[in-house]
Design a protein around this motif. Structure first.
Motif, PDB file in Angstrom:
ATOM      1  N   GLU A 119       0.999  -4.670  12.436  1.00 48.58           N
ATOM      2  CA  GLU A 119       0.330  -4.857  11.143  1.00 48.58           C
ATOM      3  C   GLU A 119      -0.148  -6.295  10.972  1.00 48.58           C
ATOM      4  OE1 GLU A 119       3.155  -1.438  10.874  1.00 48.58           O
ATOM      5  OE2 GLU A 119       3.283  -3.495  11.625  1.00 48.58           O
ATOM      6  N   ARG A 165      -4.262  -7.427  10.700  1.00 44.64           N
ATOM      7  CA  ARG A 165      -4.784  -8.162   9.552  1.00 44.64           C
ATOM      8  C   ARG A 165      -5.289  -9.536   9.980  1.00 44.64           C
ATOM      9  NH1 ARG A 165      -3.956  -5.401   5.040  1.00 44.64           N
ATOM     10  NH2 ARG A 165      -4.807  -7.124   3.811  1.00 44.64           N
ATOM     11  N   ASN A 221      -9.970  -0.648  12.903  1.00 37.72           N
ATOM     12  CA  ASN A 221      -9.314  -1.648  12.044  1.00 37.72           C
ATOM     13  C   ASN A 221     -10.045  -1.773  10.712  1.00 37.72           C
ATOM     14  OD1 ASN A 221      -7.196  -3.481  11.703  1.00 37.72           O
ATOM     15  ND2 ASN A 221      -8.456  -5.233  12.292  1.00 37.72           N
ATOM     16  N   PRO A 271      -8.337  -3.517   6.852  1.00 39.38           N
ATOM     17  CA  PRO A 271      -8.308  -4.962   6.595  1.00 39.38           C
ATOM     18  C   PRO A 271      -9.674  -5.619   6.717  1.00 39.38           C
ATOM     19  CG  PRO A 271      -7.293  -4.462   8.714  1.00 39.38           C
ATOM     20  CD  PRO A 271      -7.521  -3.159   8.033  1.00 39.38           C
ATOM     21  N   GLU A 309     -11.387  -5.100   3.345  1.00 36.92           N
ATOM     22  CA  GLU A 309     -10.822  -5.998   2.336  1.00 36.92           C
ATOM     23  C   GLU A 309     -11.424  -7.397   2.455  1.00 36.92           C
ATOM     24  OE1 GLU A 309      -6.594  -6.070   2.447  1.00 36.92           O
ATOM     25  OE2 GLU A 309      -6.366  -3.916   2.117  1.00 36.92           O
TER      26      GLU A 309
END
Length: 378
Positions: free
Chosen positions: A188, A192, A248, A251, A254
């Motif tokens: 994780e 990110r 992915n 993230p 975001e």
């Protein structure tokens, strides 16, 4: 000694350098990263067995010296899976079954999605350790491979509580033999992190470079080193990046949403630059960029601040060689370097980063040898 043991005794050596890994290393996928791993390990005298679904790619990597073709009797210590992200889980699962004594790792740029897929299939992951070298080039394939591509670069290792210490030691030894710097993260944390420092920059560079597709030639003729720096990675392969970004996505989205909000705020301020607070908003945008870029690690992961001097270099053969020769004779260690030179220009600008303590001496020494200093950062 059993295959795959990492030993401190009688290590393989080449040119006086000791290899930490013993036994055969099987590399599945002989593209840029796979062939580069092969080149680096073979320089240490490590037996590298290459496998690839493309016979021509495999032959090319072998011809360039990245290793030998894999054989049926191989009993590898380590298997390194270097295949596109959408087939990583399939290949890892197959290699774990085929070589139960080996530690299997992969170099995919996304770590969580393959792990979830493997767990969902019920694969025994005792001897699997996901990893990711933060290294690459704009061009792929065995022809672009280089032994030094990993030197000084982070190599993320995603262990968990079930990872045997001996297996972890093998992958750390592999990274160290390649000249990389092992960094432990959870899947994780890795995903990110790479979304922020790798995947979003790729999207931003591609979007910016796309603005040039229909731009007038006269406008593009003014392009300098700044725009080349910010769009360098826009050469990357679309097919590969569709896989990476899709795997992915959360993230990345975001970070892109946050960036889009920042862009919208900057555009709003510029729509009325004379409005109260507009200039401050613009200044704060640039200042926050100053703060962010200063946090980026530099040479060998250092966060030291360096000063720079810009040297004017005539567009004549041998000038850069003479410049570096003079810097060496002056005892100046070059911490970073970039050259700005537009085609057809009679000279280029060589920006050289040095330790602040030697900036003045470097400038004086170069000027005494006839070099023209365009500017310094002090």
């Amino acid at each position: 000694m059993p295959s795959g043991v990492v030993s401190d005794a009688a290590p393989t050596t080449v040119s006086g350098r000791a290899a930490r890994v013993t036994g055969t290393v099987r590399v599945v996928g002989s593209g840029l990263l796979g062939a580069s791993i092969g080149h680096a390990l073979t320089q240490h005298g490590v037996d590298v067995a290459l496998a690839d679904t493309s016979p021509s790619q495999l032959r090319l990597a072998v011809d360039y010296g990245a290793g030998r073709p894999a054989a049926d009797g191989d009993d590898p210590a380590i298997v390194v899976v270097c295949v596109p992200p959408d087939v990583v889980a399939d290949v890892v699962a197959s290699e774990l079954v085929r070589f139960p004594r080996a530690v299997v790792t992969d170099v995919a740029s996304v770590k969580l999605e393959p792990l979830r897929s493997l767990r969902a299939r019920g694969v025994d992951l005792t001897h699997y350790i996901g990893s990711h070298p933060m290294a690459g080039r704009e061009r792929g394939g065995a022809i672009s491979a280089r032994a030094d591509i990993f030197t000084g670069r982070p190599w993320v290792i995603c262990r968990d509580g079930e990872t045997p210490a001996a297996d972890l030691a093998r992958i750390e030894a592999l990274a160290l033999d390649l000249g990389a710097v092992p960094v432990e993260m959870t899947p994780e944390e890795h995903d990110r992190s790479v979304a922020l420092v790798s995947h979003v920059p790729q999207v931003v560079a591609s979007l910016l470079a796309a603005r040039f597709a229909d731009a007038p030639d006269l406008s593009l003729s003014l392009a300098g080193q700044g725009v080349r720096d910010t769009t360098r990675i826009a050469h990357s392969a679309p097919e590969l990046w569709v896989q990476i970004l899709s795997a992915n996505a959360e993230p990345v989205v975001e970070a892109l949403d946050a960036l889009a909000a920042d862009l919208a705020a900057a555009a709003e301020a510029l729509r009325a630059p004379d409005a109260p607070g507009a200039r401050r908003a613009i200044a704060e945008t640039i200042r926050r960029g100053n703060v962010g870029v200063e946090r980026l690690p530099g040479k060998h992961g250092q966060r030291r601040r360096f000063e720079s001097l810009v040297v004017m270099v005539d567009d004549v053969a041998g000038q850069l060689g003479r410049l570096f020769g003079d810097l060496g004779e002056l005892g100046v260690n070059v911490e970073d370097f970039r050259l700005e030179h537009s085609p057809g220009a009679p000279l280029g600008l060589a920006e050289i980063a040095v330790d602040p303590a030697i900036l003045s001496a470097a400038v004086e020494g170069l000027e005494s040898r006839g070099w023209r200093i365009a500017s310094t950062s002090d």
